[in-house]
Design an enzyme around this catalytic site. Sequence first.
Site, PDB file in Angstrom:
ATOM      1  N   LYS A  80       0.834  -1.197   0.000  1.00 40.99           N
ATOM      2  CA  LYS A  80       0.000   0.000   0.000  1.00 40.99           C
ATOM      3  C   LYS A  80       0.874   1.254   0.000  1.00 40.99           C
ATOM      4  CE  LYS A  80      -3.762   1.949   2.845  1.00 40.99           C
ATOM      5  NZ  LYS A  80      -4.569   1.682   4.062  1.00 40.99           N
ATOM      6  N   SER A 155      -9.232   1.727   3.287  1.00 43.44           N
ATOM      7  CA  SER A 155      -8.332   2.509   2.462  1.00 43.44           C
ATOM      8  C   SER A 155      -7.326   1.671   1.670  1.00 43.44           C
ATOM      9  CB  SER A 155      -7.570   3.504   3.337  1.00 43.44           C
ATOM     10  OG  SER A 155      -6.817   2.835   4.336  1.00 43.44           O
ATOM     11  N   SER A 179      -9.817  -0.837   7.200  1.00 45.88           N
ATOM     12  CA  SER A 179      -9.166  -0.546   5.923  1.00 45.88           C
ATOM     13  C   SER A 179      -8.424  -1.710   5.279  1.00 45.88           C
ATOM     14  CB  SER A 179      -8.197   0.633   6.085  1.00 45.88           C
ATOM     15  OG  SER A 179      -8.915   1.832   6.222  1.00 45.88           O
TER      16      SER A 179
END
Length: 470
Positions: A80, A155, A179
């Site tokens: 990420k 996210s 997330s």
Amino acid sequence: MEDVTRLSALAMADLVRRKQLSPVELVEAHLQRIEKLNPKLNAFVHLDPDRARRDARAAEWAVSQGAGMGLLNGVPVSIKSSIDVAGLRCEAGSKLRDGYIASHDAPLVGRLRAAGAVILGVTNSPEFLMAWETDNLLYGRTNNPWDLSRTAGGSSGGEAAAIAACCSAGGVGSDGGGSIRMPAHFSGICGLKPTPGRIPATGHFPNSVGPFALIGVVGPMARTVADLQQLFEILQGPDEGDPSAAPVPLRKMDRKDVRQVRIGYFEDDGRTPVTAETRAAVRTAALALERAGFQVAPFRPDGLEVARQLWWKIFGVAGAMLLGPMMAGRENEISPILKEFSGWAGAEPPHTAESLLNTWIQRDVVRMQVFTQMKERPILLCPVGAIPAFRHGERRWKLDGKTVEYLDAWSYCEWFNLLGMPAAVVPVGLSQEGLPIGVQVVGLPWQEELVLTVSAAVEQECGGYREPPV
């Protein structure tokens, strides 16, 4: 050649180890698949093909020498874009960090490299990670590989989309309120939110300090529970850069002993309704565990609504106070989603020293209450969220005659951030629209091994990952 991208990470590593699969060919297959699918998905925001190919050649050399091979030798993974990877962008989806290049690897990235994994690149996120969908002004929105008109979640949405679409064998996301788990649920893969400090959040933005250290974690994402387990074992271990770190040793679980663990499940929390298919998925997982020899019964601990309210006081109110100074004077560069979040957080008064202290004390009290109730049933099964993947931009849904608002739909994840409990997501069912539905497996702090063992049993009985139609 593309077929090898559909293998599990462990299967890839095994074939590489036995010289039946070339790491160079494996990485090339993933790069080709990314080239084909990323224009549709917008999962990756920065690739490093040159280094990936160099690392693949190094992995192949290690195989030829029969030495120095790690547990994931030659396996392509992704990270990420809120986690430092040397030479790659770590912008957390924000124009305020536009062009920021990490100068060194976060400890967890170093651990992956030491295990022989090949980092392909970094994946998309909402701005400052403050949303359950992935869209920003730097790179735009990430689409769900099951339905491009829907979100892959947030996210860690770019990470989930990349893994689900077989553009990456696995990777790392972060989770302050669902997330990792919500994107895993939306995209039909597995994800683990560990106990804070079990996997070091050093090198993550926002930094793991203060309120973020109480609720935020980094953790693995993959298509199978076995891959999740392997990634967890590689990533775990204390680091001085994480204030929540503790020297908790790895434990090997005996399946026979684990079956003595009593499991509780609930289909909804009595406040926020869920879809009928979500209820069915939880029941399916509970029945599956009964067939596998576990003791399973309905059980929902008291205190979850208090936990939801306290979570917002930390993630929403305190989080906005921490991020606010970064945005001051640059409001025209902020994404609509972050502006929306700031508006919700700003509707409440900022913390005083007294209110923050009171929130902290109440958090400890509700944790003790929930943990005491879970002595008899130390594993919980429950929904991940109220709905499967939603269409881009949706903000409310009608369930059982009740309107469910955006912030309420994900409370099933938020509780366990506030409580500091490890929670995994396993794909179990499909909605009427053919969208994946995951089930959450939750344990007491530092019991990741138990959570993963029970998750593996759910997966074995329920089928696990299905390849999306993208």
